[in-house]
Structures are given as C-alpha cells and as structure tokens.
Design an enzyme around this catalytic site. Sequence first.
Site, PDB file in Angstrom:
ATOM      1  N   GLY A  43       0.817  -1.219   0.000  1.00  0.00           N
ATOM      2  CA  GLY A  43       0.000   0.000   0.000  1.00  0.00           C
ATOM      3  C   GLY A  43       0.845   1.261   0.000  1.00  0.00           C
ATOM      4  O   GLY A  43       0.570   2.218  -0.739  1.00  0.00           O
ATOM      5  N   CYS A  44       1.877   1.265   0.802  1.00  0.00           N
ATOM      6  CA  CYS A  44       2.733   2.447   0.918  1.00  0.00           C
ATOM      7  C   CYS A  44       3.497   2.693  -0.377  1.00  0.00           C
ATOM      8  O   CYS A  44       3.707   3.838  -0.785  1.00  0.00           O
ATOM      9  CB  CYS A  44       3.682   2.305   2.096  1.00  0.00           C
ATOM     10  SG  CYS A  44       2.775   2.164   3.659  1.00  0.00           S
TER      11      CYS A  44
END
Length: 150
Positions: A43-44
């Site tokens: 996600g990051c």
Amino acid sequence: MLETGTKAPLFTLKDQNGTEHSLQEYLGKKVILYFYPKDSTPGCTAQACGFRDLYPQFKEKDAVVLGVSKDSVASHKKFEEKYGLPFTLLSDPELTVIQAYDVWKEKKLYGKVSMGVVRTTYLIDETGIIVKAMDKVKAADNPQEMLELL
C-alpha cells in the site's frame, strides 16, 4: 486526526539524506503532508509511486509533497532509490510528529490489535493552516484526490 481550519503543528525532521526539514520553511507553498505505515509495503509503495507519477503536476501547482513514517533515514533512502521517488520522505522514529498530527492509533489486522500509523493525508495552505484532513485514505487513490484538491 486534526481539525481543518487549525494551525498545522510545526516540526523539524530528517529526510532520506539526513537533511533537516521544518514545516516553517514551506510557508508560502501548499504542503501535502502524508503519513504512511511502512516503507516498501504494497500500500505504501502504491501511494508513494502515485505521488511520484503525479509529481510534475504537484510542482506546477507550487505544492510540496512530504511523506512521513517512523522508518529510519536509511530505510527511506532505500525506498526512494528503489522507486525513484522525487519528493521528501521524513523519518520520525520517536513518533513526535506522528503523535502531534494524531495518526498513531490502535489498529486491527486479522483480529490482532496493535498500535501503528493510520494512513492520513493533510493539505496545509501557504499560511500553515490545515485546509483538508483525510484519514483511512485508499493508498492508490490518494495522490489523485490530493491533486484535485489543489
């Protein structure tokens, strides 16, 4: 999460090169301050690469992108180099700024409760006032949403 219309807490943190940055030095520009849990996680990475891909448009609008996590300066450097990130990543291992911006929260993952950074993005105007605060943002959509807000 901090309220819109309030003054953004001032801070000084080191970036991926060990250089200190303070929020004060960005007065006169719009600042996208985004907090994320961990370098190089799916996600990051999606969020960071989204900001990377739209970075020329953020610059055109005279906006600064600052990513903050509790990862070390060295971890940020690896993350920046691996994905060609053109913006500043700030290291907050002491959680000083993460707590000042109220993004250190209890999280649940697979029934396990732990403390961590809740993905949150703030838009701070040229005078240092928070004009938009978004919590629990979708990593992949966040860069485009922020660009549209500018």
